[in-house]
Scaffold this active site. Structure first.
Site, PDB file in Angstrom:
ATOM      1  N   TYR A  59       0.983  -0.983   0.104  1.00  0.00           N
ATOM      2  CA  TYR A  59       0.143  -0.054  -0.134  1.00  0.00           C
ATOM      3  C   TYR A  59       0.915   1.262  -0.050  1.00  0.00           C
ATOM      4  CZ  TYR A  59      -4.287  -2.814   0.672  1.00  0.00           C
ATOM      5  OH  TYR A  59      -5.301  -3.707   0.467  1.00  0.00           O
ATOM      6  N   SER A 164      -6.935 -13.641  -0.199  1.00  0.00           N
ATOM      7  CA  SER A 164      -7.626 -12.542  -0.819  1.00  0.00           C
ATOM      8  C   SER A 164      -7.748 -13.004  -2.064  1.00  0.00           C
ATOM      9  CB  SER A 164      -7.015 -11.158  -0.333  1.00  0.00           C
ATOM     10  OG  SER A 164      -7.730 -10.121  -1.005  1.00  0.00           O
ATOM     11  N   GLN A 186     -10.646 -12.313   1.600  1.00  0.00           N
ATOM     12  CA  GLN A 186     -11.018 -10.567   1.502  1.00  0.00           C
ATOM     13  C   GLN A 186     -11.133 -10.635  -0.053  1.00  0.00           C
ATOM     14  OE1 GLN A 186      -8.695  -6.736   1.846  1.00  0.00           O
ATOM     15  NE2 GLN A 186      -8.785  -7.699   3.644  1.00  0.00           N
TER      16      GLN A 186
HETATM   17  P1  NAP Z   1     -14.393   2.264  -0.748  1.00  0.00           P
HETATM   18  O1  NAP Z   1     -15.116   2.358   0.799  1.00  0.00           O
HETATM   19  O2  NAP Z   1     -15.172   1.450  -1.642  1.00  0.00           O
HETATM   20  O3  NAP Z   1     -14.056   3.350  -1.346  1.00  0.00           O
HETATM   21  C1  NAP Z   1     -13.164   4.460  -0.491  1.00  0.00           C
HETATM   22  C2  NAP Z   1     -13.235   5.778  -1.484  1.00  0.00           C
HETATM   23  O4  NAP Z   1     -14.521   6.466  -1.628  1.00  0.00           O
HETATM   24  C3  NAP Z   1     -12.306   6.933  -0.725  1.00  0.00           C
HETATM   25  O5  NAP Z   1     -11.602   7.491  -1.844  1.00  0.00           O
HETATM   26  C4  NAP Z   1     -13.305   7.730  -0.171  1.00  0.00           C
HETATM   27  O6  NAP Z   1     -12.917   9.252  -0.346  1.00  0.00           O
HETATM   28  C5  NAP Z   1     -14.460   7.903  -1.371  1.00  0.00           C
HETATM   29  N1  NAP Z   1     -15.751   8.224  -1.112  1.00  0.00           N
HETATM   30  C6  NAP Z   1     -16.445   9.240  -1.712  1.00  0.00           C
HETATM   31  N2  NAP Z   1     -17.427   9.602  -1.062  1.00  0.00           N
HETATM   32  C7  NAP Z   1     -17.580   9.031   0.112  1.00  0.00           C
HETATM   33  C8  NAP Z   1     -18.574   8.863   0.795  1.00  0.00           C
HETATM   34  N3  NAP Z   1     -19.644   9.629   1.045  1.00  0.00           N
HETATM   35  N4  NAP Z   1     -18.591   8.095   1.879  1.00  0.00           N
HETATM   36  C9  NAP Z   1     -17.164   7.220   2.005  1.00  0.00           C
HETATM   37  N5  NAP Z   1     -16.364   7.450   1.204  1.00  0.00           N
HETATM   38  C10 NAP Z   1     -16.418   8.189   0.223  1.00  0.00           C
HETATM   39  O7  NAP Z   1     -13.087   1.431  -0.356  1.00  0.00           O
HETATM   40  P2  NAP Z   1     -11.545   1.473  -0.951  1.00  0.00           P
HETATM   41  O8  NAP Z   1     -10.899   2.245  -0.291  1.00  0.00           O
HETATM   42  O9  NAP Z   1     -11.789   1.004  -2.199  1.00  0.00           O
HETATM   43  O10 NAP Z   1     -11.113  -0.156  -0.483  1.00  0.00           O
HETATM   44  C11 NAP Z   1     -11.386  -0.208   1.204  1.00  0.00           C
HETATM   45  C12 NAP Z   1     -10.215  -1.127   1.736  1.00  0.00           C
HETATM   46  O11 NAP Z   1     -10.167  -2.436   1.067  1.00  0.00           O
HETATM   47  C13 NAP Z   1      -8.713  -0.486   1.305  1.00  0.00           C
HETATM   48  O12 NAP Z   1      -8.255   0.501   2.018  1.00  0.00           O
HETATM   49  C14 NAP Z   1      -7.891  -1.634   1.469  1.00  0.00           C
HETATM   50  O13 NAP Z   1      -7.504  -1.968   2.737  1.00  0.00           O
HETATM   51  C15 NAP Z   1      -8.755  -2.894   0.874  1.00  0.00           C
HETATM   52  N6  NAP Z   1      -8.549  -3.372  -0.512  1.00  0.00           N
HETATM   53  C16 NAP Z   1      -8.119  -4.507  -0.610  1.00  0.00           C
HETATM   54  C17 NAP Z   1      -7.997  -5.225  -1.932  1.00  0.00           C
HETATM   55  C18 NAP Z   1      -7.490  -6.527  -2.254  1.00  0.00           C
HETATM   56  O14 NAP Z   1      -7.209  -6.983  -3.106  1.00  0.00           O
HETATM   57  N7  NAP Z   1      -7.620  -7.386  -0.950  1.00  0.00           N
HETATM   58  C19 NAP Z   1      -8.013  -4.293  -2.774  1.00  0.00           C
HETATM   59  C20 NAP Z   1      -8.374  -3.097  -2.836  1.00  0.00           C
HETATM   60  C21 NAP Z   1      -8.731  -2.452  -1.423  1.00  0.00           C
HETATM   61  P3  NAP Z   1     -12.544  10.135   1.344  1.00  0.00           P
HETATM   62  O15 NAP Z   1     -11.270   9.373   1.825  1.00  0.00           O
HETATM   63  O16 NAP Z   1     -12.362  11.198   0.730  1.00  0.00           O
HETATM   64  O17 NAP Z   1     -13.687  10.012   2.151  1.00  0.00           O
END
Ligand code: NAP
Length: 306
Positions: A59, A164, A186
């Protein structure tokens, strides 16, 4: 009625918070947060009940774990009040890893062991609560990989192991060589990305009674910013259910939609904004009825179920 706020992973007491803080985007802002700001964010998350923190070695181009570890060193809470999750096996082509000529995967014993040691050092801890293999590696030798994972558990460096982005069959192969159960897979899922409902992933989780962790539960933010018809339809349906349930926020309903599934999904929240995290925690108190749940599926697929 509300959803369980913790999910047990092992019979010896390891559990995760039902909603997990995802650290992937920690360094995405214009200015990287100072250690004090990271410590405040950790405290805010823990106070909201998000005691589990999801990491991966890669990350932030291999830099998030160390930034988080610096924050942990400033945080006043106790290590055993939180759970640290990390992952390994993706090898990025990065200036921070000049030996990687191209992006690839590595589940060799040597890489897994070295990667965990680096994660422990970066996170300034002597154990991970949960280690995940980040992506299935076509060159995995299941015996070798399982032996490396078992040795990490035996050494006390890792309390539990999961995977994952694995298919059920990839999961079963690795599980068949381990002396303990894999505790999670995951996977990607959201009201915009529903394939896990039908590709066997969630059936497998229920059959083996493990709780799947869910990444990008808001479609990586595209639920709010997306301009496709599907996204617009889903936003309208979320707004309607938000009004019916008094949820107040579309993100709250999107998380409640995941929590309603009986496989005990554990969404990993990606926002770095305390007020957004707080809004999503409210989903624990919202249990959608069947017709609310299906109205969101219908909006996502653009047609009623058959
Ligand atoms: P997500 O919750 O789907 O998206 C988060 C993004 O949405 C942030 O950039 C956030 O911005 C934005 N956002 C826009 N409007 C929002 C609102 N009203 N409320 C909340 N968020 C809003 O999750 P993700 O970041 O894509 O993934 C979550 C976690 O999954 C990652 O941190 C990581 O730990 C894990 N992950 C794992 C894999 C894997 O292959 N295992 C792949 C990808 C991710 P703001 O920060 O400005 O709120």
């Amino acid at each position: 009625m509300s959803h369980d706020s913790r999910i047990g992973l092992t019979s010896d007491g390891l559990s995760l918070s039902r909603l997990v803080f995802g650290a992937w985007r920690l360094l995405d802002g214009a200015v990287p947060p100072a250690a004090e700001a990271v410590a405040r964010l950790i405290g805010t998350a823990a106070d909201l009940g998000l005691t589990s923190f999801d990491h991966a070695d890669i990350y932030g181009n291999y830099e998030v774990e160390a930034a988080f570890g610096a924050g942990l060193a400033h945080w006043h809470g106790k290590r055993d009040a939180i759970e640290l999750i990390s992952k390994c096996d993706i090898m990025l082509a990065s200036a921070n890893r000049p030996q990687n000529r191209l992006k690839h995967y590595d589940t060799s014993a040597g890489h897994i062991t070295a990667s965990v040691d680096r994660s422990l050092s970066n996170l300034r801890t002597d154990y991970l609560d949960l280690l995940l293999l980040h992506r299935p590696d076509p060159l995995t030798d299941a015996d070798e990989t399982a032996a490396a994972l078992a040795a990490l558990v035996k050494a006390g460096k890792v309390r539990a192991v999961g995977v994952s982005n694995f298919t059920p069959s990839q999961f079963d192969l690795l599980a068949s060589r381990l002396p303990f159960a894999l505790v999670t897979n995951q996977i990607e899922m959201s009201v915009l990305k529903t394939s896990a409902l039908t590709d066997g992933s969630l059936d497998h989780a229920q059959r083996l009674a493990y709780a799947p962790m869910i990444w990008s539960p808001l479609g990586g933010g595209s639920l709010f910013t997306g301009t496709e018809q599907r996204e617009a339809r889903v936003r309208a349906a979320l707004a309607s259910v938000a009004a019916e349930t008094g949820a107040g926020d579309l993100a709250t309903v999107a998380i409640a939609w995941l929590l309603r599934h009986p496989a005990r999904l554990v969404p990993v929240l990606g926002s770095m904004k305390p007020e957004r995290l707080a809004a999503m925690v409210k989903a624990l108190d919202i249990v959608l009825d069947r017709q609310q749940w299906f109205s969101l599926l219908e909006a996502s697929e653009g047609r009623p179920v058959a």
